[in-house]
Design an enzyme around this catalytic site. Structure first.
Site, PDB file in Angstrom:
ATOM      1  N   THR A  40       0.829  -1.205   0.000  1.00 34.63           N
ATOM      2  CA  THR A  40       0.000   0.000   0.000  1.00 34.63           C
ATOM      3  C   THR A  40       0.861   1.251   0.000  1.00 34.63           C
ATOM      4  OG1 THR A  40      -1.684  -1.232   1.216  1.00 34.63           O
ATOM      5  CG2 THR A  40      -1.913   1.147   1.192  1.00 34.63           C
ATOM      6  N   TYR A  83       4.797 -12.500   5.339  1.00 39.16           N
ATOM      7  CA  TYR A  83       3.763 -11.837   4.541  1.00 39.16           C
ATOM      8  C   TYR A  83       3.331 -12.815   3.461  1.00 39.16           C
ATOM      9  CZ  TYR A  83       1.759  -7.941   1.734  1.00 39.16           C
ATOM     10  OH  TYR A  83       0.940  -7.097   1.018  1.00 39.16           O
ATOM     11  N   LYS A 100       1.362 -12.002   8.413  1.00 40.21           N
ATOM     12  CA  LYS A 100       0.222 -11.334   7.791  1.00 40.21           C
ATOM     13  C   LYS A 100      -0.299 -12.276   6.719  1.00 40.21           C
ATOM     14  CE  LYS A 100      -1.057  -7.332   4.950  1.00 40.21           C
ATOM     15  NZ  LYS A 100      -0.585  -6.094   4.269  1.00 40.21           N
ATOM     16  N   ILE A 154      -3.907  -5.951   9.460  1.00 40.99           N
ATOM     17  CA  ILE A 154      -3.172  -4.890   8.775  1.00 40.99           C
ATOM     18  C   ILE A 154      -4.057  -4.506   7.602  1.00 40.99           C
ATOM     19  CG2 ILE A 154      -1.055  -4.256   7.573  1.00 40.99           C
ATOM     20  CD1 ILE A 154       0.399  -6.393   9.164  1.00 40.99           C
TER      21      ILE A 154
END
Length: 322
Positions: A70, A158, A186, A224
């Site tokens: 992001t 991730y 995540k 998140i």
């Protein structure tokens, strides 16, 4: 080094927020904002970044992730990554933990990113498997072991198969979470959240915004969430309701948030997030090519969805008292 006590994962603003009790936890938890990187005329807009970071501290989120997907981290130069990191850390004044995203095709490049950022007081690093190569589990294990050698700070796995081209198996995840320097993960595959997190849910943060409510109500560590940029107070409230047994109220609030969440991913991230923040006058909607700003049609829909959100809770309490 990222300590394994509650103080490491929530600053004073978090502990005082919304009645959430400060309970010692062994890994990151709560609502983390994967910060966008504001830009103007092709350059980083550091004053806007500082204002956003201060706003998230005030809202009571549990942490920030910078330089990630992001944050357009892969489109920033090494110098830009360092300057942005310094600006955000200065803005939060130690009240929030800040984690940096690092990722590349080549493990050596990821290690170089970590080495460059390790001079800063970061909480740790969010690390995906190598992009594009689709390595085996053993190759992914080697990748994380090599990155873990570079810094004493903890890593967060991730798992984002739609971007990297490979997913991590449940067995691999379990073994990696046993590594002394890998603190959490995540998970961005909503179909895998429940199955892969069995037995280690307290180490898993949801990276798929649409699956956030189910994850929180099921005992997940947190999220998140890119959509939490817009009204972070509502996402902090959602966390509080989920963790204190108010599942009905949590579902009702999430129903109010769902239209906005859907729009956040209707065009390539982070263009919708930047467009929504620009509507409030906080930043420019500018992205870095090849990413393009959100379409005018989406901007209109975002404006309509944001108008339907509940008012801030302090404002709501004043209105009820009037």
């Amino acid at each position: 080094m990222w300590r394994t006590d509650e103080e490491s994962f929530s600053g004073p603003a978090v502990r005082a927020c919304a009645g959430i009790d400060a309970v010692p936890r062994p890994s990151p938890w709560g609502i983390w904002v994967p910060m966008i990187t504001p830009m103007r005329a092709g350059a980083l807009d550091l004053p806007a970044a500082a204002r956003l970071a201060e706003r998230y501290v005030e809202a009571g989120v549990n942490g920030l992730v910078i330089l990630g997907t992001t944050g357009e981290g892969s489109l920033l130069t090494s110098r830009e990554r360092q300057v942005f990191t310094a600006a955000v850390l200065e803005a939060v004044h130690g009240e929030l933990p800040v984690m940096a995203g690092v990722g590349a095709v080549d493990t050596r490049a990821v290690c170089a990113q970590v080495a460059e950022l390790d001079a800063f007081d970061l909480a740790g690093y969010l690390v995906p498997p190598p992009y594009y190569l689709r390595p085996s589990d053993e190759g992914i294990r080697w990748h994380f072991n090599e990155v873990a050698r570079v810094s004493d700070r903890p890593l967060m796995l991730y798992n984002v198969p739609k971007r990297t081209g490979c997913g991590m198996s449940p067995a691999l995840i379990r073994s990696l979470l046993a590594h002394p320097r890998i603190a959490a993960m995540k998970e961005c595959d909503s179909g895998n959240l429940a199955a892969r997190c069995a037995g280690s849910r307290d180490h898993v943060l949801c990276g798929e915004d649409t699956a956030m409510l189910a994850h929180l109500l099921g005992g997940g560590a947190g999220a998140i969430a890119a959509s939490s940029h817009i009204r972070p107070d509502l996402f902090v409230r959602l966390l509080h309701l989920s963790q204190t047994g108010h599942s009905g109220a949590a579902r009702a609030l999430f129903t109010r948030l769902e239209p906005l969440i859907a729009l956040m991913f209707s065009e390539p991230n982070p263009a919708p997030v930047k467009a929504a923040l620009a509507l409030s006058g906080e930043i420019s909607p500018e992205t870095r090519l090849p990413l393009r700003p959100a379409s005018s049609a989406l901007v209109q829909r975002l404006e309509e969805a944001m108008a339907l959100l509940p008012p801030p809770y302090k404002e709501r309490e004043r209105n009820l008292a009037a």
